[in-house]
Design an enzyme around this catalytic site. Structure first.
Site, PDB file in Angstrom:
ATOM      1  CG  ASP A  32     -82.630 -38.831  14.183  1.00  0.00           C
ATOM      2  OD1 ASP A  32     -83.337 -39.674  13.605  1.00  0.00           O
ATOM      3  OD2 ASP A  32     -81.436 -39.021  14.476  1.00  0.00           O
ATOM      4  CD  GLU A 243     -84.909 -45.936  16.239  1.00  0.00           C
ATOM      5  OE1 GLU A 243     -83.892 -46.203  16.908  1.00  0.00           O
ATOM      6  OE2 GLU A 243     -84.891 -45.860  14.996  1.00  0.00           O
TER       7      GLU A 243
HETATM    8  O1  FUB Z   1     -79.904 -40.976  14.214  1.00  0.00           O
HETATM    9  C1  FUB Z   1     -79.520 -42.085  14.955  1.00  0.00           C
HETATM   10  C2  FUB Z   1     -80.697 -42.896  15.366  1.00  0.00           C
HETATM   11  O2  FUB Z   1     -81.385 -43.363  14.220  1.00  0.00           O
HETATM   12  C3  FUB Z   1     -81.741 -42.163  16.145  1.00  0.00           C
HETATM   13  O3  FUB Z   1     -81.389 -41.920  17.477  1.00  0.00           O
HETATM   14  C4  FUB Z   1     -82.893 -43.062  15.936  1.00  0.00           C
HETATM   15  O4  FUB Z   1     -84.122 -42.525  16.317  1.00  0.00           O
HETATM   16  C5  FUB Z   1     -82.788 -43.354  14.465  1.00  0.00           C
HETATM   17  O5  FUB Z   1     -83.366 -42.341  13.689  1.00  0.00           O
END
Ligand code: FUB
Length: 340
Positions: A32, A243
């Site tokens: 991320d 997301e």
């Molecule tokens: O790293 C945990 C979660 O997985 C992140 O918040 C999301 O965007 C995904 O990459």
């Protein structure tokens, strides 16, 4: 064959045909990556993946991260410096578990680290911590940002100095549970069957207050429209927001980019306003190895770069490694699709 040989230069490989990209960090797992240019250097604010031996579940319980490190680079392809622990779960008074994808911002001499973490009731909220250095360490505010929920904050500072936070993530990121305005634990993935023909759930955006510690307004929907001006639908899994929001500005236009989650694409949409509505434009990156896909985009010394992750080193979805490569646009501004 020679045509398929890649020339790797400190993380980025260049050749015709395909591009071999090496992990930027290989001693720990990172994911991320939110990249920013501060004081002429690139700073990376990633998640710090660990093996916590939590069984995989649909809520992402196996992503059980406990701290953040900050990294910097003087140049793309240059040495990557690990600045050590920037913020630890135990130093966030209200936090329960799972430090997920963070972001950072700078204003009036202070650096801000924004992070999603479940509170002690297991509800994701977004916190903020401050430092006088972009590398931290950061000190967390005693409470989460009032009115914040869900995950994946991305803070964009417009050319007039105004900050905006984009946030949200469905399924394990809990955005769907706030659909009615109140937290509803029974909604576990998206809105579920029967909602495929309804507008998709939207990421949220809120103007930041002058001190960057709170929202200056109630969060609004980040609407993404199709080529006919209609909102993308919940069943449109190849294009709808899941997301990992990011916002960048190029030639006066606002580019909202994000992950489609279960279809594993990074997509983008364009608008004349930081609030949108945004019009869907295409795929930035096809699926990487691993379930999740999450990115950031920056300009550095006249070129544009995308930071992202895959699971090249571990082969496990919750143990990721960050990478960077150039983002290329056509003459008409369209972002070229990357096949990793
Ligand atoms: O790293 C945990 C979660 O997985 C992140 O918040 C999301 O965007 C995904 O990459």
């Amino acid at each position: 064959s020679a045509g398929l040989m890649a020339l790797a230069i400190g993380g980025i490989g260049l050749e015709t045909g395909f591009c071999q990209v090496k992990p930027l960090i290989s001693d720990v797992f990172t994911a991320d990556p939110s990249a920013h240019v501060f004081n002429g250097k690139i700073y990376i604010y990633p998640s710090h993946d660990i093996e916590a031996n939590v069984p995989q579940d649909d809520e992402g319980g196996h992503f059980n991260m406990r701290d953040y490190h900050v990294y910097s680079m003087d140049a793309i392809g240059g040495k990557v410096t690990d600045h050590g622990v920037a913020l630890d779960l135990k130093d966030i008074p209200w936090a329960g578990r799972q430090l997920w994808a963070p972001d950072a911002a700078f204003k009036n001499g202070t650096y801000y680290l924004y992070f999603p973490v479940k509170d002690k009731e297991d509800v994701f909220r977004i916190g903020v911590a401050t430092s006088q250095s972009p590398a931290g360490p950061f000190k967390a505010e005693p409470k989460p940002i009032p009115g914040s929920y869900s995950i994946d904050p991305a803070v964009f500072t417009d050319t007039d100095g105004q900050g905006y936070m984009y946030f949200g993530g469905i399924w394990g990121g809990q955005l769907q549970r706030w659909h009615s305005g109140k937290y509803d634990k029974s909604l576990s993935t998206d809105l579920g069957k029967g909602h495929e023909r309804e507008p998709a759930l939207s990421a949220k955006v809120a103007k930041m207050s002058g001190d960057m510690l709170s929202f200056a307004e109630a969060p609004r929907d980040v609407q993404i429209l199709d080529e006919h001006g209609k909102p993308l639908l919940g069943g449109d899994h190849d294009r709808r927001f899941f997301e990992g929001a990011w916002l960048h500005k190029y030639n006066g236009k606002y580019y909202f980019s994000y992950s489609t989650g279960d279809t594993h694409l990074l997509c983008y949409a364009e608008s004349n306003s930081p609030y949108g509505p945004f019009t869907y434009k295409g795929v930035i990156m096809k699926p990487v190895e691993g379930w999740t896909t999450h990115h950031s985009i920056i300009e550095f010394k006249g070129k544009w770069y995308i930071f992202y992750h895959d699971t090249e080193i571990s082969g496990k979805t919750h143990l990721r490694n960050v990478k960077v490569r150039e983002l290329v646009r056509s003459a008409d501004g369209k972002i070229q699709t990357i096949t990793p």
